[in-house]
Design an enzyme around this catalytic site. Structure first.
Site, PDB file in Angstrom:
ATOM      1  N   ALA A  12       0.819  -1.219   0.000  1.00 29.81           N
ATOM      2  CA  ALA A  12       0.000   0.000   0.000  1.00 29.81           C
ATOM      3  C   ALA A  12       0.844   1.255   0.000  1.00 29.81           C
ATOM      4  O   ALA A  12       0.482   2.263  -0.622  1.00 29.81           O
ATOM      5  CB  ALA A  12      -0.935  -0.001   1.209  1.00 29.81           C
TER       6      ALA A  12
ATOM      7  N   PHE B   3      -5.556   4.960  -2.224  1.00 28.31           N
ATOM      8  CA  PHE B   3      -6.243   6.012  -1.465  1.00 28.31           C
ATOM      9  C   PHE B   3      -5.701   7.378  -1.889  1.00 28.31           C
ATOM     10  O   PHE B   3      -4.632   7.472  -2.506  1.00 28.31           O
ATOM     11  CB  PHE B   3      -6.044   5.769   0.035  1.00 28.31           C
ATOM     12  CG  PHE B   3      -6.790   6.721   0.918  1.00 28.31           C
ATOM     13  CD1 PHE B   3      -8.173   6.795   0.894  1.00 28.31           C
ATOM     14  CD2 PHE B   3      -6.106   7.561   1.787  1.00 28.31           C
ATOM     15  CE1 PHE B   3      -8.858   7.678   1.711  1.00 28.31           C
ATOM     16  CE2 PHE B   3      -6.774   8.447   2.611  1.00 28.31           C
ATOM     17  CZ  PHE B   3      -8.158   8.503   2.560  1.00 28.31           C
TER      18      PHE B   3
ATOM     19  N   ASN C 256      -4.054   9.670  -0.581  1.00 25.39           N
ATOM     20  CA  ASN C 256      -2.713  10.109  -0.189  1.00 25.39           C
ATOM     21  C   ASN C 256      -1.608   9.161  -0.653  1.00 25.39           C
ATOM     22  O   ASN C 256      -0.463   9.319  -0.248  1.00 25.39           O
ATOM     23  CB  ASN C 256      -2.632  10.294   1.337  1.00 25.39           C
ATOM     24  CG  ASN C 256      -2.785   8.989   2.108  1.00 25.39           C
ATOM     25  OD1 ASN C 256      -2.886   7.907   1.538  1.00 25.39           O
ATOM     26  ND2 ASN C 256      -2.815   9.090   3.431  1.00 25.39           N
ATOM     27  N   LYS C 257      -1.950   8.196  -1.489  1.00 28.30           N
ATOM     28  CA  LYS C 257      -0.932   7.255  -1.954  1.00 28.30           C
ATOM     29  C   LYS C 257      -0.180   7.827  -3.165  1.00 28.30           C
ATOM     30  O   LYS C 257      -0.615   8.794  -3.792  1.00 28.30           O
ATOM     31  CB  LYS C 257      -1.559   5.911  -2.304  1.00 28.30           C
ATOM     32  CG  LYS C 257      -2.148   5.195  -1.098  1.00 28.30           C
ATOM     33  CD  LYS C 257      -1.111   4.968  -0.011  1.00 28.30           C
ATOM     34  CE  LYS C 257      -1.590   4.070   1.123  1.00 28.30           C
ATOM     35  NZ  LYS C 257      -2.633   4.670   1.951  1.00 28.30           N
ATOM     36  N   THR C 258       0.955   7.201  -3.495  1.00 29.08           N
ATOM     37  CA  THR C 258       1.841   7.724  -4.546  1.00 29.08           C
ATOM     38  C   THR C 258       1.095   7.889  -5.861  1.00 29.08           C
ATOM     39  O   THR C 258       1.253   8.892  -6.557  1.00 29.08           O
ATOM     40  CB  THR C 258       3.063   6.810  -4.703  1.00 29.08           C
ATOM     41  OG1 THR C 258       3.746   6.754  -3.441  1.00 29.08           O
ATOM     42  CG2 THR C 258       4.007   7.339  -5.771  1.00 29.08           C
TER      43      THR C 258
END
Length: 368
Positions: free
Chosen positions: A158, A182, A184-186
């Protein structure tokens, strides 16, 4: 709060995101059918170097689905690091299996392979390796342990999209692996996830469970208790557009970490380091204070300067629902009580990094 409000994360939604989303709306393909779902899955599999990728609606259900595909259930034990976001531990519990917590390596913050060995019992079925904050686990050691004891190896990637170990992407070492997209993920789809594997049977099982257990050759006939874990075409459209820019985003995040390292050099602050023979994707740029007592005052000072931060994840074994057989995990606890995530979004400017570094330096000078 002053005018320099700097969030801990902000997604970069440039590129083809709007064009692809508008295509979904114009075509009316907004649910789990449409061209972007299959294209995103294929492109994602090709990017990290696996045979199969199945999209899902978030990263937590990806973990649940992976464990279901492996047949993990009541009576089984799954070894997992205590220093992690709670999702992989909850996913183990969803299956009825028991999470067994292990400590972390001080050098990399990842799960300790020797502690994994110490916690293997006749009931152990799998090792769930969580790649924390963009750094990878020691996959050679964990894979060797899994082979020796005939255990499944699951990777929670994740936080590690774009991270590599020995030149291979995170997610390509285990029997099955998962990713989160999500906000805020890369790379993001808003909410979303992916289950990846090189095993055709595991891929088919995951797809079967994620689509309500619908039988392959009989319309509206269901032959297992399944789940509605599908990704929408709109989410996949965003994901495909993000994936097109993945190399650029990862390079910017690695540059961001290097800028932090230069500006914080000489301060009584330790940055999360890149382990040998790995590429740290720096999902979050994280630091340790010298003493646990300094962590919250530093965060308060940064908040006063308009800078949002987060604490490192609390060790899951300290949480009420998982503390039934409480035992100490000293490295994980030490890291957790001293750790801070700094603003880590790819569009962070040099001026903003200067402001963050200056605020940390000012706090350190006052506290000396």
């Amino acid at each position: 709060m002053n005018q320099h409000r700097i969030p801990v994360y902000r997604p970069d939604l440039s590129g083809n995101v709007k064009a692809y989303v508008n295509e979904c709306i114009d075509s009316s393909w907004i649910s789990s059918r449409g061209r972007f779902v299959g294209e995103f899955e294929s492109a994602f599999a090709a990017y990290i170097g696996v045979e199969h990728a199945a999209s899902v609606c978030n990263g937590t259900v990806a973990l649940h689905l992976a464990l279901l595909a492996l047949g993990i259930g009541p009576g089984d034990e799954v070894i997992v690091p205590t220093l992690t976001y709670i999702a992989p531990v909850n996913a183990i519990s969803y299956t009825g299996a028991t999470p067994v917590f292990v400590d972390s390596l001080r050098s990399s913050w990842q799960m300790d392979p020797e502690d994994v060995r110490r916690h293997i019992t006749p009931r152990t079925r799998a090792i769930l390796a969580v790649h924390l904050y963009g750094q990878t686990c020691d996959m050679a050691a964990l894979a060797a342990i899994a082979r020796e004891h005939r255990l499944f190896l699951v990777e929670d990637c994740a936080e590690a999209f774009g991270s590599t170990y020995a030149g291979r992407h995170a997610g390509t070492f285990g029997d099955i692996a998962t990713f989160s997209f999500f906000g805020n993920k890369t790379i993001t789809t808003g909410e979303g996830g992916m289950v990846v594997t090189n095993d055709k049977t595991l891929n088919e099982r995951a797809r079967h469970f994620k689509g309500q257990g619908l039988a392959a050759h009989r319309e509206y006939w269901h032959d297992v208790v399944g789940y509605n874990y599908r990704m929408t075409n709109i989410a996949a459209a965003i994901g495909l557009a993000q994936l097109e820019r993945a190399d650029e985003i990862i390079a910017r995040k690695r540059d961001l970490a290097q800028q932090y390292a230069r500006r914080l050099a000489g301060l009584p602050i330790e940055l999360h380091a890149e382990a040998p023979d790995t590429q740290h994707s720096y999902w979050m740029v994280s630091i340790l204070t010298e003493r646990a007592e300094a962590r919250e005052p530093l965060r308060a000072a940064l908040a006063e300067a308009g800078i949002e931060t987060r604490p490192l994840f609390y060790p899951v074994h300290t949480m009420p629902m998982y503390a039934r057989s409480y035992r100490k995990h000293p490295v994980a606890e030490d890291l957790a009580w001293r750790g801070i995530n700094l603003p880590s979004w790819p569009g962070l400017s040099g001026e903003q990094i200067d402001h963050i570094a200056h605020s940390i330096a000012s706090f350190c000078s006052r506290s000396a």
